[in-house]
Motif scaffolding. Structure first.
Motif, PDB file in Angstrom:
ATOM      1  N   HIS A  15       0.838  -1.190   0.000  1.00  0.00           N
ATOM      2  CA  HIS A  15       0.000   0.000   0.000  1.00  0.00           C
ATOM      3  C   HIS A  15       0.881   1.251   0.000  1.00  0.00           C
ATOM      4  N   ALA A  16       0.627   2.156  -0.921  1.00  0.00           N
ATOM      5  CA  ALA A  16       1.329   3.425  -0.993  1.00  0.00           C
ATOM      6  C   ALA A  16       0.295   4.532  -0.996  1.00  0.00           C
ATOM      7  N   GLN A  17       0.603   5.644  -0.315  1.00  0.00           N
ATOM      8  CA  GLN A  17      -0.361   6.733  -0.189  1.00  0.00           C
ATOM      9  C   GLN A  17       0.293   8.077  -0.450  1.00  0.00           C
ATOM     10  N   CYS A  18      -0.452   8.948  -1.110  1.00  0.00           N
ATOM     11  CA  CYS A  18       0.005  10.314  -1.359  1.00  0.00           C
ATOM     12  C   CYS A  18      -1.219  11.177  -1.621  1.00  0.00           C
ATOM     13  N   SER A  19      -1.201  12.409  -1.149  1.00  0.00           N
ATOM     14  CA  SER A  19      -2.367  13.286  -1.308  1.00  0.00           C
ATOM     15  C   SER A  19      -2.416  13.968  -2.671  1.00  0.00           C
TER      16      SER A  19
END
Length: 288
Positions: A15-19
Motif C-alpha cells: 500500500h502506498a499513499q500520497c495526497s
C-alpha cells in the motif's frame, strides 16, 4: 515538497499513499509503476492510493510539477521499505538469506534473492508475515519541474478559393528527460496536439460588448477539434534521463506538447498563403 507513506501489510499488496491527484495525466499509473520498480515487485501487487488530504502532503498539479515532485519521494520511500525488509531477512537466522549483506540481496517479482545464488530466496510476504507487523516508511523530495522542450512540424492544406484550412499532418519530437510511461506520455502528446489544433483554428470565447458576459458558455456553440479534424499524429521522444532530476531522471511535461502546435500551424499557413495572422483562431475570414 511531497511526502509519501508506504507499508507492506500482511496480505499480498503493498500500500502506498500520497495526497496528490490524477487529473487524467496518468499519475496513478506512473506512481504505481515507480513503487513497484523501487521495491522489485509486480505492478499488480501495488495499491497506490491518492486524492485524500489525510495522506502525506503533495503539491498541486500545476506548472508541470506533479511527476517532478512526487516521483522522487515515491521512489525514496519504496526503496526505504525495500531496505528495511532486506534487513529483516538477513537478520533472521531461519531465513535463507541470513548472513548476507544488504548489497548481496536483489529483489524481483516479489522475492528477495541472494545475488550469487538465486536458489536462496524468500518472498516479501513471508518476511513481513514472520515480522508480525507492516513495514512502513515516509519520504519527501524537493525537485523543480525542469525545462522540457520539443519541436513541432505541421503540414496544412489551404483551399485556394475559400481559404479553408485543414491540418493534414503533425509531427512532434520532445525531450522531457526519462519517459516513465511511454503510453501515457504519448497519449498526453496526442491530447496536446489536438488541443493545439483547436486553439489555432476553432476555439474562441466570445464576449458580449455590453455586458462583458461570455456569449458562448457551453460546448453547443463553442467549437473544438473532433475526430474528423485530427490528422495523422506522430510522436517522438528523446528519452534520456535528466542528470540533475531527482524524479528518476524525469522532468515535468505538462502543457509542453500543446504550446508549439498553434505557432507551427500559423507558420504553415503563412508559408502556404503569405498571410501572417497573429490573432487566434485563424478563421477563413482572416485569410480572404
Amino acid at each position: 515538497m511531497a511526502g509519501k507513506a508506504f507499508g507492506w501489510g500482511m496480505a499480498t499488496e503493498m500500500h502506498a499513499q500520497c495526497s496528490t491527484q490524477d487529473i487524467g495525466t496518468g499519475t496513478h499509473t506512473v506512481m504505481t509503476q515507480v513503487t513497484a520498480q523501487g521495491l522489485g515487485i509486480p505492478v499488480a501487487q501495488v495499491d497506490f492510493q491518492l486524492g485524500d488530504s489525510n495522506f502525506p502532503q503533495a503539491g498541486s498539479s500545476q506548472s508541470s510539477g506533479t511527476v517532478a515532485s512526487v516521483t522522487g519521494a515515491v521512489d525514496k520511500a519504496a526503496k526505504a521499505v525495500r531496505g528495511a525488509v532486506i534487513r529483516l531477512a538477513i537478520d533472521d537466522p531461519a531465513s535463507p538469506l541470513h548472513g548476507l549483506t544488504a548489497d548481496q540481496v536483489v529483489t524481483e517479482h516479489g522475492y528477495l534473492f541472494a545475488a550469487a545464488d538465486r536458489s536462496r530466496r524468500i518472498s516479501y510476504r513471508d518476511v513481513v508475515t514472520k515480522h508480525g507487523s507492516p513495514v512502513e516508511n515516509t519520504a519527501s523530495s524537493m525537485n523543480e519541474p525542469g525545462n522540457s522542450c520539443g519541436a513541432v512540424f505541421v503540414e496544412v492544406r489551404v483551399d485556394a478559393r475559400y481559404r479553408r484550412v485543414r491540418v493534414t499532418r503533425v509531427v512532434g519530437a520532445y525531450d522531457c528527460g526519462r519517459v516513465l510511461n511511454r503510453q501515457t506520455a504519448r497519449s498526453q502528446v496526442i491530447g496536446g496536439m489536438t488541443w493545439g489544433i483547436g486553439t489555432a483554428l476553432m476555439e474562441h470565447t466570445r464576449y458580449d460588448d455590453r455586458t462583458a458576459r461570455v456569449a458562448n458558455p457551453t460546448l453547443s456553440t463553442y467549437l473544438v477539434a473532433v475526430n474528423a479534424d485530427v490528422p495523422e499524429l506522430e510522436v517522438l521522444f528523446v528519452d534520456k534521463p535528466d542528470p540533475v532530476s531527482t524524479a528518476l531522471g524525469a522532468r515535468g511535461f505538462g502543457e509542453c506538447p500543446m504550446t508549439g502546435v498553434p505557432a507551427a500551424i500559423g507558420n504553415a499557413i503563412y508559408h502556404a498563403t503569405g498571410r501572417r495572422v497573429r490573432d487566434l483562431p485563424i478563421t477563413q475570414d482572416k485569410l480572404l
